[in-house]
Scaffold this active site. Structure first.
Site, mmCIF file in Angstrom:
data_model
loop_
_atom_site.group_PDB
_atom_site.id
_atom_site.type_symbol
_atom_site.label_atom_id
_atom_site.label_comp_id
_atom_site.label_asym_id
_atom_site.label_seq_id
_atom_site.Cartn_x
_atom_site.Cartn_y
_atom_site.Cartn_z
ATOM 1 C CB ILE A 1 55.282 -11.368 11.973
ATOM 2 C CG1 ILE A 1 54.843 -10.728 13.307
ATOM 3 C CG2 ILE A 1 54.993 -12.869 11.951
ATOM 4 C CD1 ILE A 1 55.573 -11.200 14.528
ATOM 5 C CG ASN B 1 48.283 -6.026 5.020
ATOM 6 O OD1 ASN B 1 48.610 -4.846 4.855
ATOM 7 N ND2 ASN B 1 48.871 -6.799 5.914
ATOM 8 C CE LYS C 1 45.330 -3.170 9.085
ATOM 9 N NZ LYS C 1 45.362 -4.337 9.977
ATOM 10 C CE LYS D 1 50.789 -12.379 9.928
ATOM 11 N NZ LYS D 1 51.348 -11.040 10.244
ATOM 12 C CB CYS E 1 52.557 -5.710 5.260
ATOM 13 S SG CYS E 1 53.854 -6.491 6.238
ATOM 14 N N GLY F 1 43.645 0.700 16.012
ATOM 15 C CA GLY F 1 44.889 1.338 16.433
ATOM 16 C C GLY F 1 44.818 1.607 17.923
ATOM 17 C CG ASN G 1 48.996 -2.330 8.426
ATOM 18 O OD1 ASN G 1 49.521 -2.764 9.452
ATOM 19 N ND2 ASN G 1 48.813 -3.075 7.354
HETATM 20 C C1 DHB Z 1 53.232 -7.612 9.757
HETATM 21 C C2 DHB Z 1 52.201 -7.283 8.895
HETATM 22 C C3 DHB Z 1 51.487 -6.114 9.103
HETATM 23 O O1 DHB Z 1 50.484 -5.706 8.282
HETATM 24 C C4 DHB Z 1 51.785 -5.310 10.171
HETATM 25 O O2 DHB Z 1 51.089 -4.191 10.360
HETATM 26 C C5 DHB Z 1 52.795 -5.640 11.030
HETATM 27 C C6 DHB Z 1 53.501 -6.801 10.833
HETATM 28 C C7 DHB Z 1 54.075 -8.816 9.540
HETATM 29 O O3 DHB Z 1 53.584 -9.920 9.258
HETATM 30 O O4 DHB Z 1 55.289 -8.675 9.636
#
Ligand code: DHB
Length: 357
Positions: free
Chosen positions: A89, A145, A185, A63, A148, A264, A212
């Site tokens: 999240i 990442n 990403k 994560k 997000c 995906g 993503n």
């Molecule tokens: C979150 C992060 C991500 O990269 C994603 O694709 C979806 C959710 C997150 O932690 O909210």
């Protein structure tokens, strides 16, 4: 894992299923399988290890970790959609120091190959994360990442602009051990993903993780308000698979030598095979884990059978195959029975419901 013959199912109709050699080389790292976990869907692999031996996978992609501990967004954080899932999240996590001390230490002790996903609010934060990882060691690659969807403002979705995407990647590259591969990403929510890929490759990305989640919205018609506390969220699951596959296809076509981790909506070995044919060297399994925690292990076995059923001894040989001219050599399947068996294995996954059953 090498070619093998196993038997299973109804003993009366037992047929041998041959499995192709699943070893692949991803950015110089030898992996026993091209199947990885997708960031955010298996934490640091500890819970999955109760369902199957995580060291059989290519790698655990953790994560996304930030510099400081994050409580994440208010609930509800997840919402089901007709063929996928929406989540917000808010990058919940323990922060890089605790991650290195607990999660990374556990992964090392367990002997799992590890790709550490990092996320920052600023370019400088990404640099600090990479520097901390450089000091700790004990991982195989970094996934940056930069896409997000659940960040405070859209300006923080670095992957939506070539310049900001490149700045992050360049900073991570400069702050990291030069031997460590860096995967950027990317987001599909852009006009031209090839342009963003070009920028991050020039900035020093070794490879790309595609894709993503897509930014989405669900409205609860009872409350007549957005379902998620964070209003919008990232859409994942089978709904996004053709989009992801298109991105892998376009980027592989433009940069055939750049390793791609494709993801995906992968739910079966056949889905994984599609990504390899489009040009991915490895695949990440994400949303399917919530419904079936053993999905990465099952998909690994299904992929090996699917590839063998098409007459290939090595999974590595099908990477990018769909781009080759129609008249290129296709080995004849070992037997029609093998193809049928492999198809039967994944046909039960063809229905629409994937979370609620
Ligand atoms: C979150 C992060 C991500 O990269 C994603 O694709 C979806 C959710 C997150 O932690 O909210």
């Amino acid at each position: 894992m090498s070619a093998a013959v196993v038997t299973g199912g109804d003993p009366g109709r037992r047929q041998p299923i041959e499995h192709a050699d699943t070893a692949v080389e991803l950015a110089g790292i030898g992996l026993p399988s091209p199947v990885l976990t997708a960031s955010g869907c298996a934490a640091a692999g500890r819970e999955l290890d109760e369902f199957f031996d995580i060291t059989e996978l290519g790698a655990i992609v953790t994560k996304s970790i930030m510099l400081k501990p994050q409580a994440g967004r208010a609930t509800p954080r997840m919402s089901e959609t007709p063929s996928g899932m929406l989540n917000s999240i808010g990058l919940q996590g323990p922060g890089i120091d605790a991650f290195i001390e607990n999660d990374l230490a556990w992964l090392n002790e367990r002997g799992a190959r590890t790709i550490v996903s990092i996320a920052g609010e600023t370019v400088e934060e990404y640099g600090r994360l990479a520097a901390k990882l450089r000091s700790s060691g004990g991982f195989d690659a970094i996934e940056v990442n930069i896409s997000c969807p659940n960040v405070a403002d859209r300006g923080q979705v670095f992957a939506c602009r070539a310049e900001s995407a490149a700045q992050v990647v360049q900073t991570v590259r400069r702050s990291s051990d030069s031997r460590i591969p860096i995967f950027a990403k990317l987001s599909p929510d852009v006009t031209d993903i090839v342009e963003i890929a070009d920028a991050v490759i020039r900035a020093g990305a070794t490879g790309l993780s595609l894709i993503n989640t897509l930014l989405g919205l669900v409205i609860d018609t009872t409350t007549m308000r957005p379902t998620l506390a964070g209003t919008t969220g990232g859409l994942s699951g089978p709904a996004i698979r053709p989009v992801a596959l298109r991105c892998v296809w376009q980027v592989h076509q433009a940069f055939p030598a750049i390793p791609i981790i494709g993801m995906g909506g992968i739910r079966s070995g056949r889905d994984a095979l599609e990504f390899l044919l489009a040009g991915a060297t490895a695949v990440s399994v994400g949303t399917a884990i919530f419904h079936d925690p053993s999905a990465p292990s099952r998909i690994h076995a299904e992929l090996a059978a699917e590839v063998r059923a098409r007459g290939f001894d090595h999974v590595q040989d099908v990477i990018g195959f769909a781009h080759r001219a129609n008249d290129s050599d296709v080995p004849s399947p070992t037997s029609a029975q093998h193809a049928t068996t492999a198809q039967q294995e994944s046909s039960s996954l063809e229905d629409w419901d994937f979370i609620t059953e």
